[in-house]
Design a protein around this motif. Structure first.
Motif, PDB file in Angstrom:
ATOM      1  N   ALA A 152       2.017   1.604  -0.978  1.00 19.01           N
ATOM      2  CA  ALA A 152       3.468   1.558  -0.809  1.00 19.01           C
ATOM      3  C   ALA A 152       3.947   0.114  -0.660  1.00 19.01           C
ATOM      4  O   ALA A 152       4.971  -0.278  -1.228  1.00 19.01           O
ATOM      5  CB  ALA A 152       3.880   2.374   0.418  1.00 19.01           C
ATOM      6  N   GLY A 153       3.203  -0.685   0.095  1.00 20.10           N
ATOM      7  CA  GLY A 153       3.561  -2.091   0.258  1.00 20.10           C
ATOM      8  C   GLY A 153       3.460  -2.863  -1.045  1.00 20.10           C
ATOM      9  O   GLY A 153       4.297  -3.731  -1.327  1.00 20.10           O
ATOM     10  N   GLY A 157       6.463  -4.866  -2.848  1.00 24.84           N
ATOM     11  CA  GLY A 157       6.338  -6.277  -3.162  1.00 24.84           C
ATOM     12  C   GLY A 157       6.624  -6.581  -4.622  1.00 24.84           C
ATOM     13  O   GLY A 157       7.302  -7.564  -4.940  1.00 24.84           O
ATOM     14  N   ILE A 158       6.118  -5.744  -5.523  1.00 25.70           N
ATOM     15  CA  ILE A 158       6.344  -5.935  -6.957  1.00 25.70           C
ATOM     16  C   ILE A 158       7.821  -5.824  -7.293  1.00 25.70           C
ATOM     17  O   ILE A 158       8.382  -6.636  -8.042  1.00 25.70           O
ATOM     18  CB  ILE A 158       5.521  -4.921  -7.773  1.00 25.70           C
ATOM     19  CG1 ILE A 158       4.028  -5.233  -7.644  1.00 25.70           C
ATOM     20  CG2 ILE A 158       5.930  -4.950  -9.241  1.00 25.70           C
ATOM     21  CD1 ILE A 158       3.125  -4.177  -8.236  1.00 25.70           C
ATOM     22  N   ILE A 159       8.483  -4.808  -6.743  1.00 34.21           N
ATOM     23  CA  ILE A 159       9.917  -4.600  -7.011  1.00 34.21           C
ATOM     24  C   ILE A 159      10.735  -5.777  -6.494  1.00 34.21           C
ATOM     25  O   ILE A 159      11.596  -6.323  -7.200  1.00 34.21           O
ATOM     26  CB  ILE A 159      10.402  -3.285  -6.365  1.00 34.21           C
ATOM     27  CG1 ILE A 159       9.741  -2.091  -7.058  1.00 34.21           C
ATOM     28  CG2 ILE A 159      11.923  -3.171  -6.448  1.00 34.21           C
ATOM     29  CD1 ILE A 159       9.968  -0.768  -6.345  1.00 34.21           C
ATOM     30  N   ALA A 160      10.471  -6.186  -5.253  1.00 35.16           N
ATOM     31  CA  ALA A 160      11.240  -7.280  -4.652  1.00 35.16           C
ATOM     32  C   ALA A 160      10.984  -8.603  -5.365  1.00 35.16           C
ATOM     33  O   ALA A 160      11.919  -9.378  -5.617  1.00 35.16           O
ATOM     34  CB  ALA A 160      10.896  -7.400  -3.167  1.00 35.16           C
ATOM     35  N   MET A 161       9.733  -8.891  -5.704  1.00 34.97           N
ATOM     36  CA  MET A 161       9.390 -10.135  -6.378  1.00 34.97           C
ATOM     37  C   MET A 161      10.049 -10.225  -7.753  1.00 34.97           C
ATOM     38  O   MET A 161      10.632 -11.249  -8.119  1.00 34.97           O
ATOM     39  CB  MET A 161       7.875 -10.254  -6.511  1.00 34.97           C
ATOM     40  CG  MET A 161       7.392 -11.420  -7.368  1.00 34.97           C
ATOM     41  SD  MET A 161       7.839 -13.038  -6.709  1.00 34.97           S
ATOM     42  CE  MET A 161       6.738 -13.133  -5.296  1.00 34.97           C
ATOM     43  N   VAL A 215       1.252 -10.689  -4.951  1.00 27.41           N
ATOM     44  CA  VAL A 215       2.096  -9.935  -4.031  1.00 27.41           C
ATOM     45  C   VAL A 215       1.484  -8.570  -3.704  1.00 27.41           C
ATOM     46  O   VAL A 215       1.792  -7.990  -2.662  1.00 27.41           O
ATOM     47  CB  VAL A 215       3.510  -9.770  -4.634  1.00 27.41           C
ATOM     48  CG1 VAL A 215       3.649  -8.476  -5.431  1.00 27.41           C
ATOM     49  CG2 VAL A 215       4.576  -9.828  -3.547  1.00 27.41           C
ATOM     50  N   ILE A 216       0.614  -8.080  -4.556  1.00 31.90           N
ATOM     51  CA  ILE A 216      -0.014  -6.774  -4.307  1.00 31.90           C
ATOM     52  C   ILE A 216      -0.862  -6.805  -3.034  1.00 31.90           C
ATOM     53  O   ILE A 216      -0.645  -6.005  -2.124  1.00 31.90           O
ATOM     54  CB  ILE A 216      -0.835  -6.317  -5.536  1.00 31.90           C
ATOM     55  CG1 ILE A 216       0.115  -5.998  -6.700  1.00 31.90           C
ATOM     56  CG2 ILE A 216      -1.698  -5.102  -5.189  1.00 31.90           C
ATOM     57  CD1 ILE A 216      -0.588  -5.682  -7.996  1.00 31.90           C
TER      58      ILE A 216
END
Length: 357
Positions: A152-153, A157-161, A215-216
């Motif tokens: 989930a994290g 992170g991928i979406i936000a980055m 970020v993953i």
């Protein structure tokens, strides 16, 4: 007379029934209007909490953030910043208080929406993953495992980055430029338009791949370690830190610090490569200037693997961890403050759902 009473009684019951039905329909209609409004308000509050958390945590460590980037990209043949204390003193002596916070406005302009999207995306992703996990396991009482929290994290992170990457790219350049740099970006939008015009739209996403790969583990481990550590302390009641299934602010800060330390140590080399790839195409970056300030031919990277190879070959494996010390000192309070601020602001705003829920 009796029949009239019956008719009257029947008519009265019918009228009451109609009124009740109308009232129920009105109530349902009202709830139908309020539900989306309530959901939208809850989403806005969650986004605000995430944005405030990001802005507060990043501003608190802005000088260390700038020093970290300068250490990552400085020319190995012209060392200006040699460690955390010396680097901060040098910035203070040559640029003053403004130099300590140079690029922080751009940084906050990026981190506020990034943090808002990240925390909100994590809540949505963890809710969806938990629902699927319960469906597959057939256990309606199942909770998220550390591995599922990591997933989930990573999604968050991928979406936000991806949503805020161009801001991160120009923030790096604004942070690196000095008074002696021939190219002077006047601000966020000037930097964005200049890079877009002179280097093309693809330049705004240069270094995106190592950023996403980095970020993953970074964001994923941040959330997974923070949430799992909190759950472990609450369930086991170790060290007497949990009272009435709640942790104190100090304990939560410690959990956030542990999460940040683990995440950044794993992902740091990718952050170095990302930053160096962002400087490609910018001939005025401090990393490609000699001691006398004259430009020299910058290293060109054909991709992430090539950047890794050239960095290690020219500067050694240790170059992948340049700036790690100030970054570690920065990450410990930054991540901790972000998590705790997020939860505190959500409590203040009255948002029912928290990350742990």
């Amino acid at each position: 007379m009796a029949s009239e009473d019956v008719v009257s009684k029947t008519t009265g019951e019918s009228a009451v029934s109609t009124i009740v039905n109308l009232a129920e329909e009105a109530k349902l209609a009202s709830e139908g209007v309020k539900a989306p409004s309530h959901a939208l308000l809850s989403i806005c509050k969650s986004l605000i909490a995430g944005g405030v958390a990001g802005g507060v945590s990043r501003s608190a460590v802005a000088p260390l953030e700038r020093l970290k980037i300068l250490l990552q990209v400085q020319n190995p043949h012209s060392i200006k910043y040699n460690g955390m204390i010396q680097g901060l003193k040098y910035i203070w002596r040559t640029e003053g208080i403004r130099g300590m916070f140079k690029g922080n406005g751009t940084n906050c302009a990026r981190i506020v929406p990034n943090s808002a999207v990240k925390f909100f995306s994590y809540e949505q992703a963890s809710s969806g993953i938990l629902w699927l996990y319960r469906q597959q396991s057939g256990n309606e009482e199942a909770n998220l495992t550390p591995l599922l929290r990591l997933g989930a994290g990573a999604c968050a992170g991928i979406i936000a980055m991806s949503a805020t990457y161009p801001m991160d790219m120009v923030r790096g350049r604004l942070t690196v430029q000095t008074e002696n740099s021939p190219r002077q970006y006047r601000g966020i939008f000037h930097a964005l338009s200049t890079v877009f015009r002179e280097e093309g739209p693809r330049a705004l996403y240069r270094g995106w791949l190592p950023s996403v790969i980095g970020v993953i583990p970074y964001v994923g481990l941040n959330f997974a370690v923070y949430e799992s550590l909190k759950d472990w302390l609450i369930q086991t009641k170790r060290f007497g830190l949990a009272e009435n299934s709640e942790l104190s602010v100090t304990t939560r800060l410690a959990c956030g610090a542990a999460a940040g330390t683990v995440g950044q140590t794993v992902a740091y080399p990718l952050d170095v490569i990302r930053r160096r790839m962002q400087m490609v195409g910018w001939k005025d970056a401090s990393s490609v200037l000699t001691a006398d300030g004259k430009s020299k031919t910058p290293l060109e990277y054909t991709g992430m693997v090539d950047a890794f190879r050239k960095t290690v070959r020219h500067e050694g494996f240790g170059a992948l961890y340049k700036g790690l010390v100030p970054n570690s000192v920065k990450v410990v309070p930054s991540i901790a403050i972000a998590f705790v601020t997020y939860e505190v602001v959500k409590d203040v705003l009255g948002v029912e759902m928290r990350i742990s829920d």
